[in-house]
Scaffold this motif. Structure first.
Motif, PDB file in Angstrom:
ATOM      1  N   LEU A  27      50.468  43.398  77.546  1.00 45.14           N
ATOM      2  CA  LEU A  27      49.731  42.911  76.379  1.00 45.14           C
ATOM      3  C   LEU A  27      48.223  43.039  76.581  1.00 45.14           C
ATOM      4  CD1 LEU A  27      51.741  39.707  75.397  1.00 45.14           C
ATOM      5  CD2 LEU A  27      51.401  41.749  73.984  1.00 45.14           C
ATOM      6  N   VAL A  28      47.766  42.682  77.766  1.00 47.02           N
ATOM      7  CA  VAL A  28      46.337  42.792  78.053  1.00 47.02           C
ATOM      8  C   VAL A  28      45.898  44.247  78.035  1.00 47.02           C
ATOM      9  CG1 VAL A  28      44.589  42.458  79.863  1.00 47.02           C
ATOM     10  CG2 VAL A  28      46.186  40.619  79.300  1.00 47.02           C
ATOM     11  N   GLN A  35      40.553  47.455  71.923  1.00 51.70           N
ATOM     12  CA  GLN A  35      39.131  47.123  71.908  1.00 51.70           C
ATOM     13  C   GLN A  35      38.289  48.334  72.308  1.00 51.70           C
ATOM     14  OE1 GLN A  35      38.099  43.667  74.207  1.00 51.70           O
ATOM     15  NE2 GLN A  35      35.989  43.694  73.543  1.00 51.70           N
ATOM     16  N   ALA A  36      38.709  49.057  73.328  1.00 50.74           N
ATOM     17  CA  ALA A  36      37.965  50.240  73.772  1.00 50.74           C
ATOM     18  C   ALA A  36      37.955  51.320  72.695  1.00 50.74           C
ATOM     19  CB  ALA A  36      38.560  50.774  75.072  1.00 50.74           C
ATOM     20  N   MET A  37      39.084  51.532  72.016  1.00 55.75           N
ATOM     21  CA  MET A  37      39.134  52.541  70.953  1.00 55.75           C
ATOM     22  C   MET A  37      38.164  52.191  69.833  1.00 55.75           C
ATOM     23  SD  MET A  37      43.146  53.658  70.663  1.00 55.75           S
ATOM     24  CE  MET A  37      43.850  52.021  70.670  1.00 55.75           C
ATOM     25  N   ILE A  65      40.707  58.729  72.131  1.00 52.67           N
ATOM     26  CA  ILE A  65      41.276  57.687  71.276  1.00 52.67           C
ATOM     27  C   ILE A  65      42.742  57.968  70.974  1.00 52.67           C
ATOM     28  CG2 ILE A  65      41.224  56.724  68.929  1.00 52.67           C
ATOM     29  CD1 ILE A  65      38.120  56.849  69.147  1.00 52.67           C
ATOM     30  N   THR A  66      43.088  59.204  70.654  1.00 53.37           N
ATOM     31  CA  THR A  66      44.500  59.481  70.362  1.00 53.37           C
ATOM     32  C   THR A  66      45.364  59.308  71.608  1.00 53.37           C
ATOM     33  OG1 THR A  66      44.232  61.885  70.659  1.00 53.37           O
ATOM     34  CG2 THR A  66      44.028  61.034  68.422  1.00 53.37           C
ATOM     35  N   THR A  72      49.157  52.933  73.933  1.00 51.38           N
ATOM     36  CA  THR A  72      49.293  51.571  73.419  1.00 51.38           C
ATOM     37  C   THR A  72      50.601  51.399  72.665  1.00 51.38           C
ATOM     38  OG1 THR A  72      46.887  51.402  73.283  1.00 51.38           O
ATOM     39  CG2 THR A  72      48.164  49.816  71.987  1.00 51.38           C
ATOM     40  N   VAL A  73      50.949  52.363  71.835  1.00 50.02           N
ATOM     41  CA  VAL A  73      52.217  52.296  71.100  1.00 50.02           C
ATOM     42  C   VAL A  73      53.392  52.342  72.079  1.00 50.02           C
ATOM     43  CG1 VAL A  73      53.692  53.523  69.454  1.00 50.02           C
ATOM     44  CG2 VAL A  73      51.280  53.228  68.973  1.00 50.02           C
TER      45      VAL A  73
END
Length: 136
Positions: A27-28, A35-37, A65-66, A72-73
């Protein structure tokens, strides 16, 4: 955030999933990525506004970012286990929504090469001119 509710309600080994260290670490990591994206996107906007935007900076941002969005997903899918592939929890939808962004915004590989061209001054994706004839 449906992850939060799910992880608090779903019990494993007599405890909610949210109580486990690996769950909390993922989660973190997800929240840090998000947040970074956002911050990278914000910085790119500021560079554009100041007239300092370059194709290499845009490409580096899009590639990074992608890549982080896919990571993340994937972490979200891991957190939900088998439910991560069900439409009820929207993770599979997020995967499907993210793939066109990763591909159609300029593939990760091409964006990386555009950024590398700016760093090195050498284009690696433009074929070299054929100046020599084959000996065959």
């Amino acid at each position: 955030m449906y992850y939060k509710r799910y992880l608090k309600e779903r019990k494993q080994f007599g405890a909610p999933l949210a109580a486990f260290q690996i769950t909390q670490q993922k989660l973190v990591q997800m929240m840090g990525n998000i947040q970074a994206m956002i911050l990278v996107g914000w910085r790119l906007c500021k560079l554009y506004e100041s007239g300092k935007m370059t194709a290499g900076r845009v490409s580096l941002g899009k590639a990074w970012i992608t890549s982080k969005a896919r990571e993340t997903v994937s972490l979200g899918r891991e957190l939900l286990g088998g439910n991560g592939i069900l439409t009820d929890f929207l993770v599979a939808k997020a995967f499907c929504d993210l793939e066109p962004i990763h591909t159609y915004e300029g593939t990760y590989e091409i964006n990386s090469l555009v950024a590398a061209r700016e760093i090195t001054g050498i284009s690696s994706f433009k074929p070299a001119a054929l100046t020599q004839r084959s000996r065959m």
